[in-house]
Design a protein around this motif. Structure first.
Motif, PDB file in Angstrom:
ATOM      1  N   ILE B  18      -6.452  -3.560  -2.234  1.00 36.68           N
ATOM      2  CA  ILE B  18      -5.305  -3.480  -1.325  1.00 36.68           C
ATOM      3  C   ILE B  18      -4.667  -2.098  -1.371  1.00 36.68           C
ATOM      4  O   ILE B  18      -4.292  -1.538  -0.350  1.00 36.68           O
ATOM      5  N   ASN B  38       4.066  -4.439   7.735  1.00 34.42           N
ATOM      6  CA  ASN B  38       3.859  -5.623   6.899  1.00 34.42           C
ATOM      7  C   ASN B  38       2.393  -5.692   6.469  1.00 34.42           C
ATOM      8  O   ASN B  38       1.496  -5.445   7.262  1.00 34.42           O
ATOM      9  N   GLY B  39       2.203  -6.008   5.225  1.00 37.51           N
ATOM     10  CA  GLY B  39       0.839  -6.202   4.733  1.00 37.51           C
ATOM     11  C   GLY B  39       0.097  -4.915   4.452  1.00 37.51           C
ATOM     12  O   GLY B  39      -1.107  -4.929   4.176  1.00 37.51           O
ATOM     13  N   SER B  40       0.783  -3.770   4.491  1.00 36.04           N
ATOM     14  CA  SER B  40       0.078  -2.505   4.266  1.00 36.04           C
ATOM     15  C   SER B  40      -0.148  -2.222   2.784  1.00 36.04           C
ATOM     16  O   SER B  40      -0.859  -1.291   2.438  1.00 36.04           O
ATOM     17  N   GLY B  41       0.472  -3.040   1.910  1.00 36.69           N
ATOM     18  CA  GLY B  41       0.212  -2.882   0.480  1.00 36.69           C
ATOM     19  C   GLY B  41       1.374  -2.321  -0.319  1.00 36.69           C
ATOM     20  O   GLY B  41       1.198  -1.939  -1.481  1.00 36.69           O
ATOM     21  N   LYS B  42       2.567  -2.312   0.247  1.00 32.38           N
ATOM     22  CA  LYS B  42       3.722  -1.726  -0.448  1.00 32.38           C
ATOM     23  C   LYS B  42       4.068  -2.512  -1.712  1.00 32.38           C
ATOM     24  O   LYS B  42       4.262  -1.938  -2.785  1.00 32.38           O
ATOM     25  N   SER B  43       4.160  -3.847  -1.560  1.00 32.59           N
ATOM     26  CA  SER B  43       4.509  -4.652  -2.744  1.00 32.59           C
ATOM     27  C   SER B  43       3.381  -4.631  -3.765  1.00 32.59           C
ATOM     28  O   SER B  43       3.627  -4.630  -4.975  1.00 32.59           O
ATOM     29  N   THR B  44       2.150  -4.608  -3.274  1.00 29.61           N
ATOM     30  CA  THR B  44       1.021  -4.557  -4.212  1.00 29.61           C
ATOM     31  C   THR B  44       1.062  -3.257  -5.004  1.00 29.61           C
ATOM     32  O   THR B  44       0.811  -3.245  -6.217  1.00 29.61           O
ATOM     33  N   GLN B  87      10.756  -7.620  -4.463  1.00 32.76           N
ATOM     34  CA  GLN B  87      11.062  -8.015  -3.082  1.00 32.76           C
ATOM     35  C   GLN B  87      11.587  -9.444  -3.080  1.00 32.76           C
ATOM     36  O   GLN B  87      12.539  -9.765  -2.385  1.00 32.76           O
ATOM     37  N   GLU B 164      12.093  -3.243  -1.126  1.00 31.64           N
ATOM     38  CA  GLU B 164      12.966  -3.797  -0.074  1.00 31.64           C
ATOM     39  C   GLU B 164      14.287  -4.294  -0.650  1.00 31.64           C
ATOM     40  O   GLU B 164      14.714  -5.410  -0.409  1.00 31.64           O
ATOM     41  N   HIS B 197      12.053  -1.036   5.126  1.00 31.96           N
ATOM     42  CA  HIS B 197      11.699  -1.051   6.546  1.00 31.96           C
ATOM     43  C   HIS B 197      12.780  -0.386   7.388  1.00 31.96           C
ATOM     44  O   HIS B 197      12.609  -0.212   8.579  1.00 31.96           O
TER      45      HIS B 197
HETATM   46  N1  LIG Z   1      -2.869 -12.126  -4.659  1.00 34.31           N
HETATM   47  C1  LIG Z   1      -3.331 -11.835  -3.430  1.00 34.31           C
HETATM   48  N2  LIG Z   1      -4.473 -12.387  -2.986  1.00 34.31           N
HETATM   49  C2  LIG Z   1      -4.949 -12.102  -1.761  1.00 34.31           C
HETATM   50  N3  LIG Z   1      -4.344 -11.277  -0.913  1.00 34.31           N
HETATM   51  C3  LIG Z   1      -3.204 -10.692  -1.295  1.00 34.31           C
HETATM   52  C4  LIG Z   1      -2.632 -10.940  -2.569  1.00 34.31           C
HETATM   53  N4  LIG Z   1      -1.494 -10.235  -2.677  1.00 34.31           N
HETATM   54  C5  LIG Z   1      -1.350  -9.583  -1.505  1.00 34.31           C
HETATM   55  N5  LIG Z   1      -2.378  -9.852  -0.682  1.00 34.31           N
HETATM   56  C6  LIG Z   1      -2.581  -9.299   0.660  1.00 34.31           C
HETATM   57  O1  LIG Z   1      -2.530  -7.905   0.564  1.00 34.31           O
HETATM   58  C7  LIG Z   1      -1.892  -7.348   1.670  1.00 34.31           C
HETATM   59  C8  LIG Z   1      -0.736  -6.484   1.238  1.00 34.31           C
HETATM   60  O2  LIG Z   1       0.305  -7.310   0.715  1.00 34.31           O
HETATM   61  P1  LIG Z   1       1.682  -6.689   0.254  1.00 34.31           P
HETATM   62  O3  LIG Z   1       2.518  -7.798  -0.227  1.00 34.31           O
HETATM   63  O4  LIG Z   1       1.414  -5.593  -0.693  1.00 34.31           O
HETATM   64  O5  LIG Z   1       2.238  -6.108   1.628  1.00 34.31           O
HETATM   65  P2  LIG Z   1       3.593  -5.351   1.953  1.00 34.31           P
HETATM   66  O6  LIG Z   1       3.238  -4.024   2.450  1.00 34.31           O
HETATM   67  O7  LIG Z   1       4.504  -5.416   0.793  1.00 34.31           O
HETATM   68  O8  LIG Z   1       4.149  -6.220   3.158  1.00 34.31           O
HETATM   69  P3  LIG Z   1       5.653  -6.630   3.572  1.00 34.31           P
HETATM   70  O9  LIG Z   1       6.197  -5.506   4.350  1.00 34.31           O
HETATM   71  O10 LIG Z   1       5.467  -7.822   4.429  1.00 34.31           O
HETATM   72  O11 LIG Z   1       6.416  -6.929   2.321  1.00 34.31           O
HETATM   73  C9  LIG Z   1      -1.491  -8.508   2.558  1.00 34.31           C
HETATM   74  O12 LIG Z   1      -2.471  -8.648   3.570  1.00 34.31           O
HETATM   75  C10 LIG Z   1      -1.498  -9.682   1.639  1.00 34.31           C
HETATM   76  O13 LIG Z   1      -1.808 -10.859   2.313  1.00 34.31           O
END
Ligand SMILES: Nc1ncnc2c1ncn2[C@@H]1O[C@H](COP(=O)(O)OP(=O)(O)OP(=O)(O)O)[C@@H](O)[C@H]1O
Ligand SMILES: [Mg+2]
Lengths: 449, 245
Positions: B18, B38-44, B87, B164, B197
């Motif tokens: 991710i 959303n979903g770009s990987g920020k929280s990851t 978050q 966030e 955001h």
């Molecule tokens: N444990 C996991 N297993 C499978 N996919 C995951 C897991 N954790 C996150 N993802 C996927 O990785 C991608 C990034 O998730 P993440 O939470 O990092 O996004 P984000 O940038 O923080 O989004 P947001 O703005 O909605 O908070 C998403 O598509 C999410 O579904």
């Protein structure tokens, strides 16, 4: 030969009605089977390992005065410690092996009667009103409880400070006689505390009952029975704490009945014992009555904790709310089995049942068995149960603040208990309960790698 | 001055890569902002930095003042000076924020915790009675976020990753929180990596750099004006589809 024959029961004395009751119970006991694991009520339990021949009732007529003296001193020290934890109390009753040895009454008691059977005067039939019937273990208590602790709250009396009852139960093998003729009895002591709490209409009271014994004192059997009744509109708050030694078997019954618009709260906490069973039957008997059942247990070593509950609804517009939380560590295990019973006519019943279990080590195990028996349509019932290890996310969250995993786990487990302990129906007991849990958790904590 | 260095960081969760090569250098006192769809990987990314079990760093390096954090458990990273405001802060029933922080700061400093908690709560207008509740239990979304900021203030880490922190906060709370964090950058030289955001967080929190994360990579960096521009134009220009990651 069994030490639980009718002669021995009758020899415990008491008024004529009680001697008759003892002898009837002992006769019944002689022909009753002991509980079996095949019965649903005893499933998952080690009950078949209980052999009455290994035990003899305490107090026994010829028990050694010297050992009694030692028991008395240990018990007295425990009672003092507990009393210091509950400074604002209305009364304090201490029993040793089920026999009251001291009764302290404060001015707060007012018209409330507290004490042994003697406080009843000529009144008969104080027993068995709430807990009718019963199995061999109930008969055993019926036959061998040496006395009865009575709490009698007259109509409209309001008590804000708790009434505290401590049962000190001896364990381990005892020495009979003295000098050259002394011999060790191969049978471990069995003791049978018995308590009756009666609240008149519109009254309110808090009662604490502690069942305790010397840690590491050896084997023993403790079979307490407590009957609670809350008259119309009464408010009864009851908390029981079991802190016996870890070789002692504790098989308890708590039977409770709530009258019209009464509120009855119970909290049973099982921490000690080899096999610790607490069965609570709460009958919502009057329309509009409410029962709140709370239970908690913490297993360490090879302990077995066994909690059975019955939320029995026999009248319209009654509510019961049960929360049971337990944790098992090391090789210990637990059983929670609860039944919500809604009898015909108990329309607009609300009944809730929640059981959460934390399994802290691989060798530990928890069973959770919720049951419903509903004979009425217009009711709202729910049950939920969880069994699992400490939540990964919770641990991570605490770790992210700089807390090492073993301490994080301890905090989470302590919090898990705090969550229920803080809701103790007897608030004065919270501090004590907490310390008991903290001490036991500290003893099982592991080091961080 | 402290330094947080992230080099070519790759991280996967649920068997999927991710975070796909992130480089960052945040000095003490600086505020870096990460924005992205959303979903770009920020929280990851945030969890990879903090060391969440299940978020696996497959390659790259994370250093605080030269200490390598990759391979260390979360609590050791925290002790090396890193803090993460989640978050979605986790509920921990029965555990008071005070008890947790006393444990976190250790015996010697534990005595200060209650007073520090009250100060920090006061600084962002967070009602003290919320401190008497179990961590995040029965707190609203915004209250949880403010609770994170209170903890940050008590713990005084070298670097804070704020995922966030402004989401769910009312306008007054955003201002109070932004001010508190801004003050921390000079008070003890806190370095900040703030995921957001919304540009409004940056009205009171002065950003040094703004980075754009798309598909697990930093695709652009710029000054604070970039945040304003992104809020107007969205991420289309950076290869992100409308309404999807
Ligand atoms: N444990 C996991 N297993 C499978 N996919 C995951 C897991 N954790 C996150 N993802 C996927 O990785 C991608 C990034 O998730 P993440 O939470 O990092 O996004 P984000 O940038 O923080 O989004 P947001 O703005 O909605 O908070 C998403 O598509 C999410 O579904
Ligand atoms: Mg996110």
């Amino acid at each position: 030969m069994s030490a639980f024959g009718p002669e021995r029961a009758v020899a415990l004395g008491g008024p004529a009605w009680l001697r008759q009751r003892r002898s009837d119970a002992a006769d019944e006991l002689a022909v009753m089977p002991m509980p079996s694991e095949k019965e649903e009520l005893w499933r998952y339990t080690p009950i078949e390992e209980l052999h009455l021949d290994d035990y003899a009732p305490r107090p026994s007529p010829g028990s050694d005065p010297a050992s009694d003296e030692a028991d008395r001193a240990l018990g007295a020290a425990y009672v003092q410690g507990l009393a210091a934890d509950l400074p604002a109390r209305a009364a304090l009753v201490a029993t040793i092996d089920g026999r009251p040895v001291s009764v302290e009454r404060s001015a707060l008691l007012g018209p409330v009667r507290v004490g042994g059977l003697d406080v009843l005067g000529t009144e008969e039939g104080v027993l068995g009103g709430v807990l009718a019937g019963g199995d061999a273990l109930v008969r055993l208590n019926d036959a061998f409880h040496p006395d009865v602790v009575v709490v009698d709250v007259p109509e409209h009396a309001v008590l804000d400070a708790p009434i505290v009852i401590v049962h000190w139960c001896t364990a381990g093998l005892s020495t009979q006689g003295s000098g050259d003729g002394a011999q060790t009895d191969a049978r471990a002591p069995a003791c049978f505390p018995r308590t009756v709490v009666r609240l008149g209409a519109g009254s309110s009271a808090q009662v604490v009952e502690v069942v305790a014994g010397a840690p590491g004192a050896g084997r023993g059997l403790v079979v307490p029975i407590t009957e609670l009744s809350a008259g119309d509109g009464a408010q009864l708050s009851y908390a029981a704490l079991q802190v016996l030694g870890t070789e002692v078997w504790h098989v308890s019954r708590l039977a409770a009945v709530a009258g019209r618009d009464a509120t009855l709260r119970t909290f049973t906490v099982g921490l000690g014992g080899a096999y610790d069973r607490s069965r609570t039957d709460a009958l919502a008997d009057g329309p509009g009555s409410r029962t709140e059942l709370r239970s908690a247990y913490l297993g360490t070593g090879s302990q077995v904790h066994d909690v059975r509950t019955l939320q029995d609804h026999a009248a319209p517009r009654t509510t019961s709310d049960l929360l049971c939380k337990g944790a098992v560590a090391q090789r210990s295990r637990s059983v929670y089995s609860g039944l919500i019973r809604v009898r015909r006519g108990a329309v607009r019943t609300n009944a809730f049942q929640t059981n959460h279990n934390l399994v802290l080590d691989e060798g530990a195990h928890a069973d959770s068995v919720p049951n419903l028996d509903i004979e009425e349509n217009d009711v709202r019932c729910s049950h939920a149960s969880t069994v699992g290890p400490v939540d990964e996310d919770q641990r991570y969250y605490l770790e992210s603040r700089g807390i090492p995993p073993s301490r994080a786990e301890q905090l989470i487990v302590l919090g898990f208990f705090d969550d229920i302990v803080q809701r103790s129906p007897v608030p004065a007991l919270v501090g004590r309960l907490r310390r008991e849990v903290v001490r036991r958790l500290a003893a099982v904590s592991s080091e961080d790698g | 001055m402290s330094l947080l260095e992230v080099e070519d960081l790759h991280a996967s969760a649920g068997g999927r890569e991710i975070v796909r090569g992130v480089d960052l250098r945040v000095a003490g006192g600086e505020v870096h902002v990460v924005m992205g769809p959303n979903g770009s990987g920020k929280s990851t990314l945030a969890h990879a930095l903090m060391g969440r079990p299940g978020t696996t760093v497959t390659s790259g390096s994370i250093r605080v003042d030269g200490t390598e954090l990759v391979g260390l458990p979360a609590w050791r990273r925290a002790r090396a000076g890193l803090f993460l405001a989640l978050q979605q802060p986790i509920e921990v029933p029965g555990v008071l924020v005070e008890a947790a922080l006393e444990e976190a700061v250790g015996e010697d400093a534990a005595g200060e915790v209650p007073r520090r908690l009250r100060e920090e709560a006061g600084a962002i207008g967070f009602d003290e009675r919320f401190l008497q509740r179990a961590l995040n239990v029965d707190l609203s979304g915004g209250e949880r976020k403010r609770n994170e900021v209170v903890q940050l203030g008590v713990l005084r880490p070298k670097f804070a990753v704020l995922d966030e922190i402004d989401s769910g906060l009312d306008v007054d709370a955003v201002r109070a929180v932004a001010r508190r964090i801004e003050r921390a950058t000079s008070e003890w030289g806190l370095g900040v990596l703030a995921v957001t955001h919304f540009h409004r967080l940056l009205r009171e929190l002065r950003a040094d750099r703004v980075h754009v994360l798309v598909g697990g990579r930093l695709v652009a960096s710029g000054g604070p004006e970039l945040a304003e521009e992104l809020e107007r134009t969205g991420y289309g220009a950076y290869g992100a589809e409308e309404g999807a990651a």
